[in-house]
Design a protein around this motif. Structure first.
Motif, PDB file in Angstrom:
ATOM      1  N   ARG A 157     -35.163  37.139  31.462  1.00 15.23           N
ATOM      2  CA  ARG A 157     -36.532  37.060  30.926  1.00 15.23           C
ATOM      3  C   ARG A 157     -37.247  35.808  31.414  1.00 15.23           C
ATOM      4  O   ARG A 157     -38.438  35.848  31.737  1.00 15.23           O
ATOM      5  CB  ARG A 157     -36.502  37.098  29.398  1.00 15.23           C
ATOM      6  CG  ARG A 157     -36.329  38.509  28.888  1.00 15.23           C
ATOM      7  CD  ARG A 157     -36.256  38.599  27.380  1.00 15.23           C
ATOM      8  NE  ARG A 157     -35.854  39.949  27.008  1.00 15.23           N
ATOM      9  CZ  ARG A 157     -35.150  40.259  25.926  1.00 15.23           C
ATOM     10  NH1 ARG A 157     -34.766  39.318  25.091  1.00 15.23           N
ATOM     11  NH2 ARG A 157     -34.827  41.508  25.688  1.00 15.23           N
ATOM     12  N   TYR A 161     -40.670  36.209  33.610  1.00 21.77           N
ATOM     13  CA  TYR A 161     -41.948  35.673  33.128  1.00 21.77           C
ATOM     14  C   TYR A 161     -42.439  34.562  34.057  1.00 21.77           C
ATOM     15  O   TYR A 161     -43.611  34.501  34.424  1.00 21.77           O
ATOM     16  CB  TYR A 161     -41.791  35.137  31.696  1.00 21.77           C
ATOM     17  CG  TYR A 161     -43.025  35.292  30.829  1.00 21.77           C
ATOM     18  CD1 TYR A 161     -44.284  35.500  31.386  1.00 21.77           C
ATOM     19  CD2 TYR A 161     -42.932  35.232  29.439  1.00 21.77           C
ATOM     20  CE1 TYR A 161     -45.410  35.653  30.590  1.00 21.77           C
ATOM     21  CE2 TYR A 161     -44.056  35.384  28.624  1.00 21.77           C
ATOM     22  CZ  TYR A 161     -45.293  35.587  29.206  1.00 21.77           C
ATOM     23  OH  TYR A 161     -46.397  35.731  28.398  1.00 21.77           O
ATOM     24  N   GLN A 170     -44.875  29.044  30.484  1.00 20.25           N
ATOM     25  CA  GLN A 170     -44.665  27.688  29.966  1.00 20.25           C
ATOM     26  C   GLN A 170     -45.192  27.561  28.539  1.00 20.25           C
ATOM     27  O   GLN A 170     -44.526  26.969  27.684  1.00 20.25           O
ATOM     28  CB  GLN A 170     -45.376  26.685  30.889  1.00 20.25           C
ATOM     29  CG  GLN A 170     -44.958  25.245  30.628  1.00 20.25           C
ATOM     30  CD  GLN A 170     -45.767  24.260  31.454  1.00 20.25           C
ATOM     31  OE1 GLN A 170     -46.323  24.601  32.492  1.00 20.25           O
ATOM     32  NE2 GLN A 170     -45.832  23.032  30.984  1.00 20.25           N
ATOM     33  N   THR A 171     -46.352  28.142  28.260  1.00 21.13           N
ATOM     34  CA  THR A 171     -46.874  28.069  26.893  1.00 21.13           C
ATOM     35  C   THR A 171     -46.021  28.901  25.938  1.00 21.13           C
ATOM     36  O   THR A 171     -46.103  28.724  24.732  1.00 21.13           O
ATOM     37  CB  THR A 171     -48.334  28.561  26.793  1.00 21.13           C
ATOM     38  OG1 THR A 171     -48.365  29.969  27.025  1.00 21.13           O
ATOM     39  CG2 THR A 171     -49.236  27.864  27.772  1.00 21.13           C
ATOM     40  N   SER A 172     -45.200  29.800  26.482  1.00 21.01           N
ATOM     41  CA  SER A 172     -44.322  30.618  25.642  1.00 21.01           C
ATOM     42  C   SER A 172     -42.976  29.956  25.405  1.00 21.01           C
ATOM     43  O   SER A 172     -42.064  30.584  24.881  1.00 21.01           O
ATOM     44  CB  SER A 172     -44.113  31.985  26.299  1.00 21.01           C
ATOM     45  OG  SER A 172     -45.342  32.645  26.455  1.00 21.01           O
ATOM     46  N   GLY A 173     -42.842  28.710  25.821  1.00 18.17           N
ATOM     47  CA  GLY A 173     -41.616  27.972  25.549  1.00 18.17           C
ATOM     48  C   GLY A 173     -40.549  28.107  26.622  1.00 18.17           C
ATOM     49  O   GLY A 173     -39.418  27.677  26.427  1.00 18.17           O
ATOM     50  N   ILE A 174     -40.889  28.716  27.760  1.00 19.24           N
ATOM     51  CA  ILE A 174     -39.902  28.835  28.851  1.00 19.24           C
ATOM     52  C   ILE A 174     -39.963  27.567  29.704  1.00 19.24           C
ATOM     53  O   ILE A 174     -41.042  27.149  30.117  1.00 19.24           O
ATOM     54  CB  ILE A 174     -40.188  30.090  29.699  1.00 19.24           C
ATOM     55  CG1 ILE A 174     -39.895  31.337  28.856  1.00 19.24           C
ATOM     56  CG2 ILE A 174     -39.359  30.092  30.982  1.00 19.24           C
ATOM     57  CD1 ILE A 174     -40.337  32.624  29.495  1.00 19.24           C
TER      58      ILE A 174
ATOM     59  N   PRO B  83     -42.506  27.844  19.965  1.00 12.07           N
ATOM     60  CA  PRO B  83     -42.861  28.646  21.139  1.00 12.07           C
ATOM     61  C   PRO B  83     -43.585  29.926  20.712  1.00 12.07           C
ATOM     62  O   PRO B  83     -43.177  30.589  19.768  1.00 12.07           O
ATOM     63  CB  PRO B  83     -41.507  28.989  21.762  1.00 12.07           C
ATOM     64  CG  PRO B  83     -40.567  27.960  21.243  1.00 12.07           C
ATOM     65  CD  PRO B  83     -41.084  27.548  19.906  1.00 12.07           C
ATOM     66  N   GLY B  84     -44.669  30.228  21.425  1.00  9.35           N
ATOM     67  CA  GLY B  84     -45.399  31.448  21.126  1.00  9.35           C
ATOM     68  C   GLY B  84     -46.475  31.288  20.076  1.00  9.35           C
ATOM     69  O   GLY B  84     -47.194  32.242  19.785  1.00  9.35           O
ATOM     70  N   PHE B 112     -41.400  37.877  24.336  1.00  6.03           N
ATOM     71  CA  PHE B 112     -40.301  37.007  24.795  1.00  6.03           C
ATOM     72  C   PHE B 112     -40.127  35.744  23.945  1.00  6.03           C
ATOM     73  O   PHE B 112     -38.995  35.384  23.619  1.00  6.03           O
ATOM     74  CB  PHE B 112     -40.473  36.626  26.269  1.00  6.03           C
ATOM     75  CG  PHE B 112     -40.193  37.744  27.243  1.00  6.03           C
ATOM     76  CD1 PHE B 112     -39.871  39.023  26.794  1.00  6.03           C
ATOM     77  CD2 PHE B 112     -40.249  37.525  28.617  1.00  6.03           C
ATOM     78  CE1 PHE B 112     -39.619  40.060  27.690  1.00  6.03           C
ATOM     79  CE2 PHE B 112     -40.001  38.554  29.518  1.00  6.03           C
ATOM     80  CZ  PHE B 112     -39.689  39.818  29.053  1.00  6.03           C
ATOM     81  N   PRO B 113     -41.232  35.037  23.567  1.00  3.21           N
ATOM     82  CA  PRO B 113     -41.013  33.809  22.785  1.00  3.21           C
ATOM     83  C   PRO B 113     -40.297  34.087  21.466  1.00  3.21           C
ATOM     84  O   PRO B 113     -39.535  33.247  20.987  1.00  3.21           O
ATOM     85  CB  PRO B 113     -42.431  33.291  22.523  1.00  3.21           C
ATOM     86  CG  PRO B 113     -43.315  33.976  23.490  1.00  3.21           C
ATOM     87  CD  PRO B 113     -42.652  35.253  23.862  1.00  3.21           C
TER      88      PRO B 113
END
Lengths: 276, 252
Positions: A157, A161, A170-174, B83-84, B112-113
């Protein structure tokens, strides 16, 4: 000779058994990692890493170390260096590769030419010598391939992404910067695993061609990977058979077969789009 | 700073105080920004190209560094949010639409988050993806390759991904640039629905002709804060604003 005999005959030799296992592993690995190379347009980077690793191989040879050690150090260092250059953006990527990594390759050739007893087996790494794969090489190849495969599954994932939309990822915490570096290291490991089989000059083709062929006839990354893996293993194993029977260089035969598959997929893809 | 301001900063969805944002190379992209956005309000961020609209949104999403002053999202610095929490919807030119994926693949990324690396999609995750696709009127195109989408459809796919994320706040970067009229109506309806459900929305735009329909408040930027207030007040103070920005050229 019946077909079945023709297929079994090469396995009478231990070195051919090893060659087939190596071809299968390399074909599978390159074609799957190659999907990221194609969708993220990293093919030039793959070529750069492969060429730079040659200097590492020659130095390892001079020091009587295993070639994997030298190649791994040089390839991973190159991959991380490329990642750093890309992030900093001071020098354009193609310039950095064009200058630094062909320079490292030239250093390898220079050192090789200085050797008193001219080392033929170093040339194997340029064009590949899959028939010369030792048991140790094979064990390392399969082990490294397993490491890369596990990383690709666990980070699926993150990689997906980051490849499609790095900013929102990056904003999703990855941790996108880390993921980029990890992908480059996986690419470096894949290249090292493939050097003995297909060689420095041709490894970039095995990374790009099966994935590019798969991209023509699929619409989603997971299916692209499965199809690419099918094409990659078919070409690696089929190419090895062909080279055995026509007595040609194995790496070149494998890549030529993959090139043929690409053009076939190009035609099939165009037909599929017309039909849709 | 007086105590009431600090209190309101905690209650506000977004609160900026003497905010300055710098890029990685040290250049200052935005300075002297002060505003507070309450939950359920839509803030229109306007100004010419290069005025810092995207910079403000990116800083709020935690993508750019606050070089001085404060920027709090629900009382926390953006980087400290779970996150998210923030759904950042970039301009559609930000990605390569030849990427091998379907519309549903893209919208699923919004989950995903919440689900992390290895957990499988639950029935609820799949339902949320379907609802998001429905909300942007893309459910019938869910299995289409993203490369075949129009600009308006791409923009709606991005918004659906944000909806599936179930964020606390939405940041939309010029979502109406280059989209068809039907998409614009769909986006307007969605944004007002989100606000009605108590979600804060920040949205940059060039298009001020229907500012009163879209926005509760306006923030006018020109690398610094020019004006901030309710939409009516800002438009009343600067009657020429709607006209001068309505025909601005979208970013290349």
């Amino acid at each position: 000779m019946r077909l079945i005999d023709a297929l079994i005959a090469p396995f009478a030799y231990d070195f051919m058994v090893r060659a087939f296992i190596a071809a299968l592993t390399v074909g599978l690995l390159c074609s799957v990692v190659g999907c990221y190379v194609v969708v993220r347009k990293l093919s030039f980077i793959g070529d750069g890493i492969a060429h730079a690793s040659f200097a590492g191989i020659v130095v390892a040879y001079l020091r009587h170390m295993d070639y994997y050690v030298g190649a791994a150090i040089m390839a991973v260092a190159t991959a991380l260096g490329i990642g750093f250059v890309v992030r900093r953006g001071n020098v354009s990527l193609d310039t950095a590769i064009g200058v630094l990594f062909t320079g490292a390759f030239a250093l390898g050739v220079f050192l090789m030419s200085q050797l008193k007893n001219y080392a033929v087996d170093l040339q194997d790494y340029l064009f590949g010598n899959i028939l010369g794969v030792s048991q140790l090489d094979l064990t390392l190849t399969v082990a490294l391939a397993a490491v890369v495969a596990v990383a690709l599954i666990v980070l699926w994932r993150d990689l997906l992404y980051t490849s499609f939309d790095p900013v929102v990822a990056q904003t999703s915490g990855i941790p996108t910067a880390m993921i980029d570096y990890i992908l480059l290291v996986l690419l470096a490991l894949t290249i090292i695993v493939s050097l003995e089989s297909v060689g420095i000059i041709l490894v970039a083709a095995l990374l790009v061609t099966p994935a590019a062929a798969a991209a023509q006839i699929t619409r989603r990354l997971p299916t692209m990977m499965v199809v690419s893996a099918g094409i990659g293993t078919f070409c690696a194993v089929g190419g090895l058979y062909l080279s055995y029977y026509v007595n040609a260089a194995s790496g070149a035969t494998i890549v030529l077969l993959a090139t043929f598959c690409f053009f076939a997929a190009l035609g099939a893809g165009a037909r599929m789009r017309r039909a849709a | 700073m007086s105590i009431p301001v600090v209190t309101s900063a905690v209650e506000a969805a977004v609160a900026a105080c003497d905010l300055e944002v710098a890029y990685d190379d040290g250049r200052v992209g935005l300075t002297q920004v002060n505003f507070a956005l309450a939950p359920g309000q839509v803030l229109g961020v306007i100004g010419p190209n290069g005025s810092g609209k995207s910079t403000l949104l990116k800083a709020t999403a935690g993508l750019l560094r606050v070089s001085s002053g404060t920027l709090l999202v629900f009382g926390r610095e953006p980087a400290d949010l779970a996150p998210g929490s923030v759904a950042y919807v970039p301009q559609i030119e930000a990605v390569d639409w030849h990427f091998p994926a379907t519309v549903r693949d893209i919208v699923s990324m919004g989950r995903f988050p919440k689900i992390g690396r290895l957990r499988r999609f639950s029935a609820r995750d799949r339902a949320l993806v379907d609802q998001a696709l429905e909300a942007v009127e893309l459910l019938n195109l869910a299995d289409r390759t993203i490369g075949l989408l129009s600009g308006g459809q791409q923009q709606r796919a991005f918004l659906a991904r944000a909806l599936a994320q179930e964020p606390a706040i939405y940041l939309l970067d010029e979502p109406t640039t280059g989209v068809d009229a039907a998409t614009e109506e769909n986006l307007l309806h969605l944004v007002r629905t989100l606000a009605g459900n108590g979600k804060p929305v920040m949205m940059s735009t060039h298009d001020l002709e229907r500012a009163r329909d879209w926005f509760d408040r306006l923030l006018v930027l020109d690398t610094h804060q020019v004006l901030e207030g309710t939409t009516s007040d800002v438009l009343a103070t600067h009657p020429g604003l709607a006209h001068s920005h309505a025909h601005g050229h979208p970013k290349p």
